[in-house]
Write a protein that holds these residues in place. Structure first.
Motif, PDB file in Angstrom:
ATOM      1  N   THR A 135      -9.263 -25.879 -41.183  1.00  0.00           N
ATOM      2  CA  THR A 135      -8.513 -24.683 -40.897  1.00  0.00           C
ATOM      3  C   THR A 135      -8.814 -23.610 -39.811  1.00  0.00           C
ATOM      4  OG1 THR A 135      -8.153 -24.839 -43.344  1.00  0.00           O
ATOM      5  CG2 THR A 135      -7.684 -22.604 -42.321  1.00  0.00           C
ATOM      6  N   ILE A 136     -10.278 -23.328 -39.941  1.00  0.00           N
ATOM      7  CA  ILE A 136     -10.651 -22.396 -38.960  1.00  0.00           C
ATOM      8  C   ILE A 136     -11.159 -22.957 -37.627  1.00  0.00           C
ATOM      9  CG2 ILE A 136     -12.556 -20.498 -38.734  1.00  0.00           C
ATOM     10  CD1 ILE A 136     -12.894 -20.888 -42.061  1.00  0.00           C
ATOM     11  N   VAL A 137     -11.696 -24.208 -37.495  1.00  0.00           N
ATOM     12  CA  VAL A 137     -12.115 -24.730 -36.311  1.00  0.00           C
ATOM     13  C   VAL A 137     -10.958 -25.314 -35.749  1.00  0.00           C
ATOM     14  CG1 VAL A 137     -13.931 -26.047 -34.842  1.00  0.00           C
ATOM     15  CG2 VAL A 137     -14.514 -24.387 -36.725  1.00  0.00           C
ATOM     16  N   TYR A 138     -10.425 -26.796 -36.280  1.00  0.00           N
ATOM     17  CA  TYR A 138      -9.821 -27.566 -35.585  1.00  0.00           C
ATOM     18  C   TYR A 138      -8.325 -27.196 -35.147  1.00  0.00           C
ATOM     19  CZ  TYR A 138      -7.355 -31.465 -33.754  1.00  0.00           C
ATOM     20  OH  TYR A 138      -6.735 -32.602 -33.032  1.00  0.00           O
ATOM     21  N   PHE A 139      -7.765 -26.555 -36.053  1.00  0.00           N
ATOM     22  CA  PHE A 139      -6.344 -26.136 -35.644  1.00  0.00           C
ATOM     23  C   PHE A 139      -6.316 -25.051 -34.863  1.00  0.00           C
ATOM     24  CE2 PHE A 139      -5.354 -26.933 -40.631  1.00  0.00           C
ATOM     25  CZ  PHE A 139      -5.356 -28.287 -40.443  1.00  0.00           C
ATOM     26  N   PRO A 140      -7.077 -24.212 -34.699  1.00  0.00           N
ATOM     27  CA  PRO A 140      -7.205 -23.165 -33.402  1.00  0.00           C
ATOM     28  C   PRO A 140      -7.511 -23.815 -32.170  1.00  0.00           C
ATOM     29  CG  PRO A 140      -8.482 -22.347 -35.283  1.00  0.00           C
ATOM     30  CD  PRO A 140      -7.790 -23.617 -35.864  1.00  0.00           C
ATOM     31  N   GLY A 154      -8.366 -35.095 -25.843  1.00  0.00           N
ATOM     32  CA  GLY A 154      -9.142 -34.484 -26.608  1.00  0.00           C
ATOM     33  C   GLY A 154     -10.712 -34.929 -26.639  1.00  0.00           C
ATOM     34  N   GLY A 155     -11.133 -34.888 -25.572  1.00  0.00           N
ATOM     35  CA  GLY A 155     -12.763 -35.003 -25.390  1.00  0.00           C
ATOM     36  C   GLY A 155     -13.406 -33.599 -25.731  1.00  0.00           C
ATOM     37  N   THR A 156     -12.898 -32.590 -25.715  1.00  0.00           N
ATOM     38  CA  THR A 156     -13.384 -31.446 -26.294  1.00  0.00           C
ATOM     39  C   THR A 156     -12.884 -31.105 -27.444  1.00  0.00           C
ATOM     40  OG1 THR A 156     -11.759 -30.066 -25.040  1.00  0.00           O
ATOM     41  CG2 THR A 156     -13.767 -30.270 -23.935  1.00  0.00           C
ATOM     42  N   ALA A 157     -11.651 -31.135 -27.607  1.00  0.00           N
ATOM     43  CA  ALA A 157     -10.986 -30.661 -28.957  1.00  0.00           C
ATOM     44  C   ALA A 157     -11.465 -31.643 -30.179  1.00  0.00           C
ATOM     45  CB  ALA A 157      -9.319 -30.602 -28.821  1.00  0.00           C
ATOM     46  N   VAL A 158     -11.485 -32.834 -29.724  1.00  0.00           N
ATOM     47  CA  VAL A 158     -11.988 -33.826 -30.840  1.00  0.00           C
ATOM     48  C   VAL A 158     -13.245 -34.173 -30.835  1.00  0.00           C
ATOM     49  CG1 VAL A 158     -11.275 -36.293 -31.670  1.00  0.00           C
ATOM     50  CG2 VAL A 158      -9.486 -35.083 -30.796  1.00  0.00           C
ATOM     51  N   HIS A 159     -13.842 -34.585 -29.897  1.00  0.00           N
ATOM     52  CA  HIS A 159     -15.216 -35.282 -29.674  1.00  0.00           C
ATOM     53  C   HIS A 159     -16.410 -34.297 -29.802  1.00  0.00           C
ATOM     54  CE1 HIS A 159     -13.611 -39.136 -30.102  1.00  0.00           C
ATOM     55  NE2 HIS A 159     -12.597 -39.013 -29.047  1.00  0.00           N
TER      56      HIS A 159
END
Lengths: 442, 112
Positions: free
Chosen positions: A138-143, A167-172
């Motif tokens: 909620t606090i990290v991934y979605f934003p 998603g290199g930054t957003a995911v990994h």
């Protein structure tokens, strides 16, 4: 269907979403094989749980926070799409239905927190994990998904111009640094550096990494959101970089430790997949070979950091995902050709340092934010319900204590004799059967 | 009677078995075992981390023989199990008070 709809694109994205879904069970087995026998199931269920928890959160508010109308300066979406209301069946996002896009992105939201579990394997209380992924999602991934993937509103994508195709930054990187924060909060496993903590099943690791590799084509090529040339480029680069990274890791390993190992091959492949993820739409195939070799060798070196700095990242989430994700994102700044998904050229293609700087801002912003929030959430959970199982449980086996199950039946000698005796006997359970398996009928 | 116990390299097991049969030993018991001697175990590498595995796999062979055969049987086992490299194992014998064949109740040398 409305104007602009493409059946081909929709079919491709839906299949890609299904491929990405398979990555989470694949990851579960990749990690599950690497832990010791007594924590196999805990590892599997932590990953599978992400499928359940994040899916529900995504429908409730995750999609809205990540891809809904911007609420505040590119930082987060608003809640107008709560519960996926107001989304029509035929409403389009580009050339595909919004529901197809939302499903595809859901799978990313699922696997990202699942990746974190590897850093804290062998010692995590299950309910604490459920609470953590609920809060961190909620606090990290979605934003962060909003920052990086929302190309019209997200501040990193739209304002800074940082490139992250899949998603290199957003995911990994995001998951990798959260893993680092959590393994600092939880502390080292009992016996870290002293007891052997060898992978209990390398065949499971190989199977899991194979499933990851397969699913990753959906992850990367699917991120084109259309069945087009960009998807083709992303697909071919994914394969090339992964192959090169496996070679890079194995070569480093042979040079440094004298042997080519199976775990090294699997890890190198995953490192390559991680590294090419942000870059797959911007590089040439030759650039992808270079990226793969560099990331493979770099991650092989990076996994030794935990011994040098003394943090117990159980399954090397930091070494593979944080380092690999950051490297892939930064290498865009060097290797982007300007002919793929973005006209931005990297340093090696005459683009100067501009794009590299933008990439660095993306890596720093996501890395710092994810680390700080994950650390705070970890501390919060640790101080309240406790994040870690007791030492006794950890030593005896987390599967049995947390889930009342064990992955494999090693105690079968006595039990099978008793059951065989019961099956042969027509007079009911034999006396010797007491205390073994009460539910077996004669 | 004596109980001869041999802890040998697993891949020598078939040779030891054949040699004992050729000598005329009627029965034996084999168990999977693990352990180490002076050479200790081996090293495995996982993602660059080296693990010393102390306990290496061994085959444990047990044979009951009459006192006068004991030394010769030990020689037979040693000859069949030897490779000349470290980790070849150990053979020892201990006295046995009594032996009973479960099926017939025979005791002593008759039970062998």
């Amino acid at each position: 269907m409305p104007n602009g709809f493409s059946g081909g694109d929709t079919a491709f994205v839906l299949i890609s979403a299904a491929l990405v879904m398979l990555m989470t069970p694949g990851l579960a087995f990749f990690y599950g094989g690497m832990v010791r026998v007594k924590s196999t199931l805990n590892m599997l269920i932590m990953n599978f749980t992400a499928l359940a928890v994040i899916t529900v959160l995504w429908v409730l508010y995750g999609y809205s926070l990540a891809f809904g109308p911007d609420a505040f300066g590119g930082v987060i979406g608003d809640l107008s799409l709560f519960g996926m209301r107001h989304i029509g069946m035929n409403e389009l996002s580009g050339s595909i239905p919004v529901f197809a896009f939302a499903s595809f992105q859901l799978m990313f939201a699922v696997i990202t927190p699942a990746l974190i579990s590897g850093a804290i394997a062998d010692r995590t209380k299950y309910i604490a994990w459920v609470l953590f992924i609920t809060l961190w999602g909620t606090i990290v991934y979605f934003p962060v998904a909003h920052w990086v993937f929302d190309t019209s509103d997200g501040w990193l994508a739209a304002k800074v111009g940082a490139l992250d195709f899949a998603g290199g930054t957003a995911v990994h990187l995001n998951a990798g640094v959260a893993g680092l924060a959590l393994c600092l909060v939880l502390g080292k496993r009992v016996g870290f550096k002293k007891d052997p903590m060898r992978p209990h099943s390398l065949p499971l690791v190989m199977l899991g990494s194979g499933l990851l590799w397969f699913g990753w084509f959906g992850f990367n090529a699917g991120s084109a959101l259309a069945a087009n040339g960009l998807a083709g480029l992303a697909f071919v680069n994914t394969q090339i970089a992964t192959a090169a990274a496996m070679i890079g890791w194995l070569a480093f390993e042979k040079w440094r430790h004298g042997k080519f190992t199976t775990l090294g091959a699997a890890s190198g492949a995953v490192a390559g997949l991680v590294g090419i993820t942000p870059a797959c739409a911007y590089l040439s195939p030759l650039g992808s070979i270079l990226l793969g070799l560099v990331v493979g060798a770099l991650c092989a070196w990076a996994v030794s950091l935990k011994y040098r700095f003394g943090f117990d990242d159980s399954l090397d989430v930091v070494g593979v995902h944080a380092v690999g994700g950051a490297a892939g994102a930064l290498l865009i700044g060097l290797l982007s050709t300007g002919h793929g998904g973005s006209p931005a050229k990297g340093l090696f293609y005459g683009g100067g340092f501009g794009q590299l700087g933008k990439q660095a801002i993306g890596v720093l912003a996501v890395g710092v934010y994810s680390f700080v929030i994950a650390w705070l959430l970890g501390k919060l959970i640790d101080k309240t319900i406790g994040f870690r199982v007791s030492e006794e449980v950890e030593v005896a086996g987390i599967d049995q204590a947390e889930h009342a199950e064990t992955a494999y039946d090693f105690s079968a000698v006595g039990a099978s004799l008793v059951n065989a005796a019961r099956a042969l006997s027509s007079e009911g359970p034999s006396e010797g059967a007491e205390g073994t398996s009460k539910k077996v009928d004669a | 009677m004596r109980l001869i116990t041999a802890v040998v390299k697993p891949y020598r097991l078939d040779d030891v078995k054949a040699a004992l049969q050729a000598y005329g030993v009627h029965g034996l018991t084999v168990t999977e075992a693990s352990g180490y001697g002076r050479q200790r175990g081996h090293t495995e590498v996982y993602r660059g981390a080296e693990y010393t595995v102390d306990l290496v796999p061994k085959a444990r062979i047990e044979v009951l023989v009459e006192d006068e055969d004991a030394e010769e049987v030990i020689d037979v086992v040693v000859k069949a199990a030897r490779t000349g490299k470290i980790g070849d194992g150990k053979v020892w014998s201990v006295p046995v008070d009594s032996v009973v064949r479960v099926r017939t109740g025979e005791r002593g040398p008759d039970a062998l």
